[in-house]
Scaffold this active site. Structure first.
Site, PDB file in Angstrom:
ATOM      1  N   LYS A 254       1.559  -1.752   4.718  1.00  0.00           N
ATOM      2  CA  LYS A 254       2.992  -1.993   4.676  1.00  0.00           C
ATOM      3  C   LYS A 254       3.236  -3.428   5.089  1.00  0.00           C
ATOM      4  O   LYS A 254       2.889  -3.830   6.205  1.00  0.00           O
ATOM      5  CB  LYS A 254       3.716  -1.029   5.611  1.00  0.00           C
ATOM      6  CG  LYS A 254       5.210  -1.300   5.652  1.00  0.00           C
ATOM      7  CD  LYS A 254       5.941  -0.233   6.428  1.00  0.00           C
ATOM      8  CE  LYS A 254       7.416  -0.556   6.497  1.00  0.00           C
ATOM      9  NZ  LYS A 254       8.144   0.454   7.268  1.00  0.00           N
TER      10      LYS A 254
ATOM     11  N   LYS B  46       3.065  -0.755   0.156  1.00  0.00           N
ATOM     12  CA  LYS B  46       4.511  -0.971   0.145  1.00  0.00           C
ATOM     13  C   LYS B  46       4.814  -2.419   0.454  1.00  0.00           C
ATOM     14  O   LYS B  46       4.242  -2.931   1.423  1.00  0.00           O
ATOM     15  CB  LYS B  46       5.108  -0.071   1.218  1.00  0.00           C
ATOM     16  CG  LYS B  46       6.573  -0.203   1.405  1.00  0.00           C
ATOM     17  CD  LYS B  46       7.037   0.756   2.455  1.00  0.00           C
ATOM     18  CE  LYS B  46       8.479   0.465   2.747  1.00  0.00           C
ATOM     19  NZ  LYS B  46       8.904   1.015   3.989  1.00  0.00           N
TER      20      LYS B  46
HETATM   21  C1  PBG Z   1      11.014   1.777   8.302  1.00  0.00           C
HETATM   22  C2  PBG Z   1      10.995   1.851   6.823  1.00  0.00           C
HETATM   23  C3  PBG Z   1      11.450   0.837   5.975  1.00  0.00           C
HETATM   24  C4  PBG Z   1      11.337   1.315   4.675  1.00  0.00           C
HETATM   25  C5  PBG Z   1      10.818   2.605   4.731  1.00  0.00           C
HETATM   26  N1  PBG Z   1      10.591   2.929   6.087  1.00  0.00           N
HETATM   27  C6  PBG Z   1      12.045  -0.480   6.281  1.00  0.00           C
HETATM   28  C7  PBG Z   1      11.458  -1.359   7.277  1.00  0.00           C
HETATM   29  O1  PBG Z   1      10.251  -1.328   7.567  1.00  0.00           O
HETATM   30  O2  PBG Z   1      12.225  -2.145   7.839  1.00  0.00           O
HETATM   31  C8  PBG Z   1      11.746   0.511   3.477  1.00  0.00           C
HETATM   32  C9  PBG Z   1      11.923   1.230   2.193  1.00  0.00           C
HETATM   33  C10 PBG Z   1      12.668   0.475   1.158  1.00  0.00           C
HETATM   34  O3  PBG Z   1      12.976  -0.731   1.275  1.00  0.00           O
HETATM   35  O4  PBG Z   1      12.988   1.116   0.145  1.00  0.00           O
HETATM   36  N2  PBG Z   1      10.124   2.489   9.020  1.00  0.00           N
END
Ligand code: PBG
Length: 393
Positions: free
Chosen positions: A260, A313
């Protein structure tokens, strides 16, 4: 009876123009003289078939000929042939549909994500039903939590009467064979706007994991099929696995947000949940977009710690990472087509600059080609509806 069979068949192949009597538009129908002789009035025009080292020669019929045996276009010559050799096909069972939920009894539009809404629990069930009817049976829940319930330790994350446990119980009661995934991270519950517990500007790793274990077990108790840690703390997959197992939840899967990235593409999601970081950024825990090898370290750890599926991601800008993980692990790989990617497509389509159906189906297919088995996308229901109308892409 026969008549009805024919009707049903043609609706299965909906969109296939093979059954239609209307002649397709094929452009020019005048025969082309393939000798291509005498077509240029100017004698000085270069002749690719002339000279000692001609680029082209002529076949037995005096037609211009590139003496090329391998012609990859043969496998693309019509839709049936392309369908026969297609390597990657997107189906609704590949999708995980993210749903935003809140405590209100009405839906709220999310301006930076046109077409997505924060759902009341009642409307969430309706949305689940509509998606389910077109073959999307896997969901992931993201709650918008009222500010007064947010704390640094994120205790609301493991309140058994919190919004996620209640939503889980509703969906599992109405659709027992659906798969409901739940996000494990503190950000929706943090008054600091971070995924972990904060002290003097730092995100505390082990203290956070202690809380995440409680969150995961609470979700499992409420019926979660898959917990999805998105926090990026070190060692959380192993700790969550042990926590689940020690409480008897050996069947609950872990979909780890393995790679991520600290991405600017999450903006619209943070609008949706009102979860923008209260200070700083997430770069001390989420990965540096400049790095690829780091994803392999995370993947090896997550696999060793007991993750069942690995996620990359964002999606589109990180197709290389999807491929590298796919090649490095036999575990299923998921791609998260995130909020900013969704917003970019929506914005361009609203302006009439892109064709939404075509660009979305191409994008989803590209995730599969890159190596994704699973795709989390806000387009899940819509794409499944397109597949139902048009047949498989
Ligand atoms: C946070 C989380 C995020 C997303 C999914 N879980 C955002 C972040 O890390 O700030 C983002 C998903 C998206 O942008 O569609 N745990």
């Amino acid at each position: 009876m026969k008549f009805f069979t024919a009707l049903t068949l043609s609706s299965i192949f909906a969109g296939a123009s093979a059954f239609s009597a209307v002649a397709p538009n094929v452009g020019n129908t005048e025969p082309v003289n393939k000798s291509l002789k005498g077509i240029d009035s100017n004698e000085d025009v270069f002749d690719p078939t002339g000279g000692d080292n001609s680029a082209l020669i002529r076949n037995n019929n005096d037609e211009v000929w590139v003496p090329q045996r391998a012609r990859p276009r043969r496998n693309r010559k019509n839709a049936t042939m392309r369908g026969m050799v297609r390597e990657n096909i997107v189906t609704p069972s590949n999708f995980i549909y993210p749903l935003f939920i809140h405590e209100e009894d009405y839906n709220t539009a999310i301006p930076s994500m046109p077409g997505c809404e924060r759902h009341s629990l009642e409307n969430m069930l309706k949305e689940v039903g509509e998606a389910y009817n077109v073959g999307v049976k896997t969901f992931v829940l993201f709650p918008k939590v009222p500010d007064e319930l947010k704390t640094n330790l994120g205790q609301e994350a493991y309140n058994p009467e919190g919004i996620v446990p209640r939503a889980l119980r509703l969906i599992k009661a109405a659709y027992p064979d659906s798969i409901v995934c739940t996000d494990v991270a503190l950000d929706p519950y943090s008054d600091q706007g971070h995924d972990g517990v904060v002290e003097n500007g730092k995100i505390l790793n082990d203290v956070t994991i202690n809380q995440l274990c409680k969150q995961a077990v609470c979700q499992a108790k409420s019926g979660s099929d898959v917990v999805a840690p998105s926090d990026m703390m070190d060692g959380r997959v192993g700790a969550i696995r042990d926590a689940l197992d020690s409480e008897g939840f050996t069947d609950v899967s872990i979909l780890s947000y393995t790679a991520k990235y600290a991405s600017a593409y999450y903006g619209p999601f943070r609008d949706a949940l009102d979860s923008h970081p209260g200070f700083g950024d997430k770069k001390t825990y989420q990965q540096d977009p400049a790095n690829g090898r780091e994803a392999l370290i995370e993947a090896a750890l997550d696999a060793a710690e007991g993750a069942d599926m690995l996620m990359v991601k964002p999606g589109m800008p990180y197709l290389d990472i999807i491929r590298r993980l796919k090649d490095a692990t036999p575990l299923p790989v998921a791609a998260y087509h995130v909020s900013g990617e969704y917003a970019m497509i929506k914005a361009a389509c609203e302006k009439g600059w892109l064709n939404e159906k075509d660009v979305v189906m191409e994008t989803l297919t590209c995730f599969k080609r890159a190596g994704a088995d699973i795709i989390l996308t806000y387009y899940a229901k819509q794409a499944a509806q397109w597949i139902e109308q048009d047949g498989l892409y």
